[in-house]
Scaffold this active site. Structure first.
Site, PDB file in Angstrom:
ATOM      1  N   HIS A   1      -3.379 -11.884  21.072  1.00  0.00           N
ATOM      2  CA  HIS A   1      -4.842 -11.839  21.027  1.00  0.00           C
ATOM      3  C   HIS A   1      -5.350 -13.205  21.502  1.00  0.00           C
ATOM      4  CE1 HIS A   1      -8.801 -11.931  18.998  1.00  0.00           C
ATOM      5  NE2 HIS A   1      -8.719 -10.628  18.883  1.00  0.00           N
TER       6      HIS A   1
ATOM      7  N   ASP B   1       0.760 -14.270  13.514  1.00  0.00           N
ATOM      8  CA  ASP B   1      -0.568 -13.677  13.445  1.00  0.00           C
ATOM      9  C   ASP B   1      -0.406 -12.288  12.823  1.00  0.00           C
ATOM     10  OD1 ASP B   1      -2.840 -12.193  13.906  1.00  0.00           O
ATOM     11  OD2 ASP B   1      -3.099 -12.822  15.992  1.00  0.00           O
TER      12      ASP B   1
ATOM     13  N   GLN C   1      -2.918  -7.568  12.408  1.00  0.00           N
ATOM     14  CA  GLN C   1      -2.720  -6.114  12.531  1.00  0.00           C
ATOM     15  C   GLN C   1      -1.511  -5.625  11.745  1.00  0.00           C
ATOM     16  OE1 GLN C   1      -4.921  -4.196  13.876  1.00  0.00           O
ATOM     17  NE2 GLN C   1      -6.165  -5.678  15.000  1.00  0.00           N
TER      18      GLN C   1
ATOM     19  N   LYS D   1     -10.030  -6.678   7.966  1.00  0.00           N
ATOM     20  CA  LYS D   1      -9.152  -5.663   8.567  1.00  0.00           C
ATOM     21  C   LYS D   1      -8.296  -4.976   7.510  1.00  0.00           C
ATOM     22  CE  LYS D   1      -8.797  -8.068  13.021  1.00  0.00           C
ATOM     23  NZ  LYS D   1      -9.616  -7.293  13.943  1.00  0.00           N
TER      24      LYS D   1
ATOM     25  N   CYS E   1      -9.644  -8.286  23.630  1.00  0.00           N
ATOM     26  CA  CYS E   1      -9.347  -9.723  23.470  1.00  0.00           C
ATOM     27  C   CYS E   1      -7.901 -10.035  23.820  1.00  0.00           C
ATOM     28  CB  CYS E   1      -9.645 -10.209  22.054  1.00  0.00           C
ATOM     29  SG  CYS E   1     -11.341 -10.004  21.577  1.00  0.00           S
TER      30      CYS E   1
HETATM   31  N1  PLP Z   1      -5.220 -11.453  16.058  1.00  0.00           N
HETATM   32  C1  PLP Z   1      -5.135 -10.127  16.239  1.00  0.00           C
HETATM   33  C2  PLP Z   1      -3.806  -9.523  16.584  1.00  0.00           C
HETATM   34  C3  PLP Z   1      -6.275  -9.341  16.117  1.00  0.00           C
HETATM   35  O1  PLP Z   1      -6.199  -8.019  16.319  1.00  0.00           O
HETATM   36  C4  PLP Z   1      -7.504  -9.959  15.798  1.00  0.00           C
HETATM   37  C5  PLP Z   1      -8.750  -9.162  15.711  1.00  0.00           C
HETATM   38  O2  PLP Z   1      -8.941  -8.187  16.374  1.00  0.00           O
HETATM   39  C6  PLP Z   1      -7.534 -11.331  15.594  1.00  0.00           C
HETATM   40  C7  PLP Z   1      -6.377 -12.051  15.729  1.00  0.00           C
HETATM   41  C8  PLP Z   1      -8.791 -12.045  15.233  1.00  0.00           C
HETATM   42  O3  PLP Z   1      -9.226 -11.646  13.976  1.00  0.00           O
HETATM   43  P1  PLP Z   1     -10.654 -12.147  13.398  1.00  0.00           P
HETATM   44  O4  PLP Z   1     -11.659 -11.820  14.450  1.00  0.00           O
HETATM   45  O5  PLP Z   1     -10.812 -11.351  12.160  1.00  0.00           O
HETATM   46  O6  PLP Z   1     -10.522 -13.603  13.155  1.00  0.00           O
END
Ligand code: PLP
Length: 404
Positions: free
Chosen positions: A122, A199, A202, A225, A363
């Protein structure tokens, strides 16, 4: 017994209609809906407890502090961290990753040092490191993947050298649904003496996560999430690493003593929590983690896996269907394109039928480039989705495709 119809009653929003159709919410990868217990706990705290934490001697402040710190203990238990000192409250995964990149970059990286990321990150786990690149002249090395959307572990191991300082990799891809073998990847990194940031945005909503069993040095996730409120997230960090890093932001709560000549910092975890935290959201997050724990993360995972298998089976029968990502280890996310229908058109036509999906690059532009597409349609499942909703998605796609 996992009774999805009973579970759905905990989520008032699932009963609403959009465009006169029952809502089919399949955008859980972006954010999840909230069970009543989360919203009620937060309302109750605002109505009956509200006061700033860690500061007051008065009754309400102490009660609010107790709730906030109890939430930290709930997160510790949920992730199986060793100590609450290792649980930092942030605004979400993005802030957690930026914290590590910024502080680790400052303390442990010099010009020419390297961070290993993967092809399927991401933007949060790419751009944060590029900011360090701009400040300190570090290099990003990228783990490639095969056409099924699986990281190439041999290539990964070949990326290590004496300038490798950290690995930053996603547990589960938000586009492909690939579940990366992070435990094995962490073992490899540790064999080279390199720490790993995972990270978990998900992963945490979909499977049991034990940070000690994984061996992760840092692990990030977002409250929203995992059926919790927006604006709160977590950074888990091993105490020995967090102790080595400088503070992220300066301000109230993160200090021990301040003078114009010299300031000393609070012990963990407060060293990383400058300013008033969203202490009501931390209560909400704790209730959300209690909620999913009560259902059982294993049970949630089994339900979602079954739903995903069913969805893949049915979607594959649609003429012109192209599913992106077919990793052996696959989570509750399905990305697809149909014929030459633009992803935005398909998403819009599904929306008009009450079906909420995500469209676009998610993203993850470097991943889109690797896949040779501009964007995809993404259906992502949560603990409350049903087989009937998958059927509605399939019929919705067929109806939309018939218009082209
Ligand atoms: N990393 C992953 C794999 C994600 O799917 C997301 C959000 O879609 C993020 C990071 C960023 O999360 P947040 O916008 O809640 O900080």
């Amino acid at each position: 017994m996992y009774n999805v119809e009973e579970i759905r009653k905990d989520f008032p929003i699932l009963g609403r209609e959009v465009y006169g159709r029952p809502l089919v919410y399949l955008d859980n990868g972006a954010t999840t809906q909230k069970p009543r217990c989360v919203v009620e706990a937060m309302t109750d705290e605002y109505y009956n407890v509200n006061a700033n934490v860690h500061r007051g001697v008065h009754f309400l402040s102490q009660q609010a502090t107790e709730l906030h710190e109890a939430a930290r203990e709930t997160v510790r238990r949920f992730l199986n961290a060793r100590s609450t000192a290792e649980i930092i409250f942030t605004r979400g995964t993005t802030e957690s990753i930026n914290l590590v990149a910024s502080c680790f970059g400052e303390a442990c990286m010099r010009e020419g040092d390297e961070v290993i990321v993967s092809q399927m990150e991401h933007h949060a786990n790419i751009v944060s490191w590029q900011l360090v690149q701009a400040r300190r002249g570090i290099r990003l090395r990228v783990i490639p993947m095969n056409d099924r959307g699986e990281l190439l572990l041999d290539e990964y191991e070949r990326l290590f050298n004496d300038r490798t300082r950290i690995v930053a990799v996603t547990h589960v891809s938000n586009v492909l649904g690939t579940v990366n073998p992070v435990r094995r990847m962490i073992e490899t990194a540790h064999a080279y003496g390199v720490p790993v940031l995972v990270d978990g945005a998900q992963a945490v909503p979909h499977m049991p996560v034990d940070v000690q069993a994984l061996g992760a040095d840092f692990y990030a996730f977002s409250g929203h999430k995992v059926y919790g409120p927006t604006g709160v997230g977590v950074l888990y960090g091993k105490e020995e690493w967090l102790d080595r890093l400088p503070p992220y932001m300066g301000g109230g709560e993160m200090i021990d003593h301040v003078s114009f000549e010299r300031t000393t910092f609070a012990p963990l975890p407060l060293k990383f929590e400058a300013g008033t935290p969203d202490y009501v959201a931390t209560t909400g997050l704790a209730r959300a983690l209690d909620y999913v724990s009560r259902l059982g993360m294993d049970q949630i995972q089994a339900h979602e896996q079954q739903l995903t298998r069913y969805a893949l089976e049915r979607l594959r029968q649609i003429p012109g269907m192209r599913i992106l990502g077919s990793a052996a280890e696959h989570d509750a996310v399905v990305s697809f394109l149909v014929g030459d229908i633009h992803h935005l058109d398909l998403g819009t036509l599904l929306d008009r039928q009450g079906i909420a999906v995500r469209t676009g690059h998610h993203c993850a532009e470097p991943l889109m480039r690797r896949l040779g597409v501009e964007g995809t349609v993404r259906a992502s499942f949560g603990l409350y989705n049903t087989q009937a909703e998958v059927d509605a998605l399939v019929e919705g796609i067929e109806r939309a495709a018939a218009m082209f």
